[in-house]
Design a protein around this motif. Structure first.
Motif, PDB file in Angstrom:
ATOM      1  N   LEU A   1      10.020   6.549 -14.531  1.00  0.00           N
ATOM      2  CA  LEU A   1       8.729   7.123 -14.136  1.00  0.00           C
ATOM      3  C   LEU A   1       7.531   6.608 -14.931  1.00  0.00           C
ATOM      4  CD1 LEU A   1       9.588  10.807 -13.231  1.00  0.00           C
ATOM      5  CD2 LEU A   1       8.438   9.151 -11.775  1.00  0.00           C
ATOM      6  N   PRO A   2       7.613   6.487 -16.245  1.00  0.00           N
ATOM      7  CA  PRO A   2       6.426   6.015 -16.979  1.00  0.00           C
ATOM      8  C   PRO A   2       6.007   4.590 -16.640  1.00  0.00           C
ATOM      9  CG  PRO A   2       7.993   7.043 -18.466  1.00  0.00           C
ATOM     10  CD  PRO A   2       8.676   6.901 -17.141  1.00  0.00           C
ATOM     11  N   HIS A   3       6.862   3.843 -15.957  1.00  0.00           N
ATOM     12  CA  HIS A   3       6.560   2.453 -15.631  1.00  0.00           C
ATOM     13  C   HIS A   3       6.020   2.283 -14.219  1.00  0.00           C
ATOM     14  CE1 HIS A   3       8.370   1.386 -19.392  1.00  0.00           C
ATOM     15  NE2 HIS A   3       9.391   2.160 -19.074  1.00  0.00           N
ATOM     16  N   ARG A   4       5.751   3.375 -13.543  1.00  0.00           N
ATOM     17  CA  ARG A   4       5.157   3.327 -12.205  1.00  0.00           C
ATOM     18  C   ARG A   4       3.709   2.848 -12.325  1.00  0.00           C
ATOM     19  NH1 ARG A   4       7.514   3.137  -7.878  1.00  0.00           N
ATOM     20  NH2 ARG A   4       5.995   4.401  -6.822  1.00  0.00           N
ATOM     21  N   ALA A   5       3.156   2.366 -11.214  1.00  0.00           N
ATOM     22  CA  ALA A   5       1.786   1.843 -11.226  1.00  0.00           C
ATOM     23  C   ALA A   5       0.800   2.877 -11.764  1.00  0.00           C
ATOM     24  CB  ALA A   5       1.377   1.421  -9.819  1.00  0.00           C
TER      25      ALA A   5
ATOM     26  N   GLN B   1       4.949  13.194 -17.833  1.00  0.00           N
ATOM     27  CA  GLN B   1       6.385  13.140 -18.124  1.00  0.00           C
ATOM     28  C   GLN B   1       7.064  14.390 -17.573  1.00  0.00           C
ATOM     29  OE1 GLN B   1       7.378  12.162 -22.092  1.00  0.00           O
ATOM     30  NE2 GLN B   1       9.558  12.443 -21.786  1.00  0.00           N
ATOM     31  N   LEU B   2       8.135  14.180 -16.830  1.00  0.00           N
ATOM     32  CA  LEU B   2       8.875  15.289 -16.236  1.00  0.00           C
ATOM     33  C   LEU B   2      10.199  15.465 -16.954  1.00  0.00           C
ATOM     34  CD1 LEU B   2       8.271  14.416 -12.479  1.00  0.00           C
ATOM     35  CD2 LEU B   2       7.071  16.119 -13.838  1.00  0.00           C
ATOM     36  N   THR B   3      10.585  16.711 -17.161  1.00  0.00           N
ATOM     37  CA  THR B   3      11.870  16.999 -17.794  1.00  0.00           C
ATOM     38  C   THR B   3      12.987  16.788 -16.780  1.00  0.00           C
ATOM     39  OG1 THR B   3      11.896  19.327 -17.165  1.00  0.00           O
ATOM     40  CG2 THR B   3      10.766  18.762 -19.251  1.00  0.00           C
ATOM     41  N   LEU B   4      14.215  16.713 -17.262  1.00  0.00           N
ATOM     42  CA  LEU B   4      15.359  16.584 -16.360  1.00  0.00           C
ATOM     43  C   LEU B   4      15.413  17.774 -15.406  1.00  0.00           C
ATOM     44  CD1 LEU B   4      18.065  15.284 -18.849  1.00  0.00           C
ATOM     45  CD2 LEU B   4      16.722  13.965 -17.207  1.00  0.00           C
ATOM     46  N   ARG B   5      15.084  18.942 -15.887  1.00  0.00           N
ATOM     47  CA  ARG B   5      15.082  20.136 -15.034  1.00  0.00           C
ATOM     48  C   ARG B   5      14.042  20.002 -13.916  1.00  0.00           C
ATOM     49  NH1 ARG B   5      13.122  26.115 -15.853  1.00  0.00           N
ATOM     50  NH2 ARG B   5      14.492  27.129 -14.360  1.00  0.00           N
TER      51      ARG B   5
ATOM     52  N   LEU C   1       0.830  -1.204   0.000  1.00  0.00           N
ATOM     53  CA  LEU C   1       0.000   0.000   0.000  1.00  0.00           C
ATOM     54  C   LEU C   1       0.867   1.258   0.000  1.00  0.00           C
ATOM     55  CD1 LEU C   1      -2.779  -1.077   2.513  1.00  0.00           C
ATOM     56  CD2 LEU C   1      -2.968  -0.868   0.015  1.00  0.00           C
ATOM     57  N   ALA C   2       1.946   1.256   0.765  1.00  0.00           N
ATOM     58  CA  ALA C   2       2.850   2.409   0.793  1.00  0.00           C
ATOM     59  C   ALA C   2       3.496   2.610  -0.565  1.00  0.00           C
ATOM     60  CB  ALA C   2       3.918   2.214   1.873  1.00  0.00           C
ATOM     61  N   TYR C   3       3.852   1.529  -1.232  1.00  0.00           N
ATOM     62  CA  TYR C   3       4.450   1.614  -2.574  1.00  0.00           C
ATOM     63  C   TYR C   3       3.490   2.314  -3.535  1.00  0.00           C
ATOM     64  CZ  TYR C   3       6.167   0.087  -7.132  1.00  0.00           C
ATOM     65  OH  TYR C   3       6.611   0.060  -8.437  1.00  0.00           O
ATOM     66  N   PHE C   4       2.224   1.931  -3.494  1.00  0.00           N
ATOM     67  CA  PHE C   4       1.257   2.520  -4.411  1.00  0.00           C
ATOM     68  C   PHE C   4       0.815   3.917  -3.995  1.00  0.00           C
ATOM     69  CE2 PHE C   4       0.736  -1.936  -5.770  1.00  0.00           C
ATOM     70  CZ  PHE C   4       0.987  -1.742  -7.116  1.00  0.00           C
TER      71      PHE C   4
ATOM     72  N   PHE D   1       8.865   9.442  -5.048  1.00  0.00           N
ATOM     73  CA  PHE D   1       9.612   8.450  -5.818  1.00  0.00           C
ATOM     74  C   PHE D   1      10.916   9.039  -6.332  1.00  0.00           C
ATOM     75  CE2 PHE D   1      10.726   6.806 -10.038  1.00  0.00           C
ATOM     76  CZ  PHE D   1      11.024   5.492  -9.714  1.00  0.00           C
ATOM     77  N   VAL D   2      10.852  10.249  -6.900  1.00  0.00           N
ATOM     78  CA  VAL D   2      12.050  10.892  -7.449  1.00  0.00           C
ATOM     79  C   VAL D   2      13.089  11.082  -6.347  1.00  0.00           C
ATOM     80  CG1 VAL D   2      12.948  13.036  -8.449  1.00  0.00           C
ATOM     81  CG2 VAL D   2      10.880  11.995  -9.387  1.00  0.00           C
TER      82      VAL D   2
END
Length: 92
Positions: free
Chosen positions: A71-75, A80-84, A35-38, A45-46
């Motif tokens: 990130l796109p493979h998270r539940a 989408q986040l940029t590197l910045r 549950l904490a993971y989700f 996460f970052v």
């Protein structure tokens, strides 16, 4: 009794106990871990992955590229986040 904001998970704990042979306390811990993971936000996460990868000896350019790829493979994939944007999450 294992409870969470949106309900009771005793039935799930009982199911895990029956189907895996885990003791009740360990099954309850597994449920809480899942549950904490989700529940982890993209920002959490970052930050967590940055700490883990930094501890593994990676440098920031490789760390942020790897996090961006993960990130796109998270539940529940965040936008989408940029590197910045990733750097700003970590360093403010």
């Amino acid at each position: 009794m294992l409870e969470r904001r949106n309900g009771n998970h005793d039935e799930l704990v009982e199911h895990l106990t029956r189907t895996t042979g885990l003791p009740r306390g360990e099954a309850a811990r597994v449920v809480l871990d899942v549950l904490a993971y989700f529940d982890e936000t993209a920002e959490e996460f970052v930050r967590r992955r940055h700490r883990e990868l930094q501890a593994a000896g990676l440098r920031n350019p490789a760390i942020f590229e790897r996090i961006q790829a993960e990130l796109p493979h998270r539940a529940v994939a965040p936008p989408q986040l940029t590197l910045r944007q990733l750097r700003r999450i970590v360093y403010g």
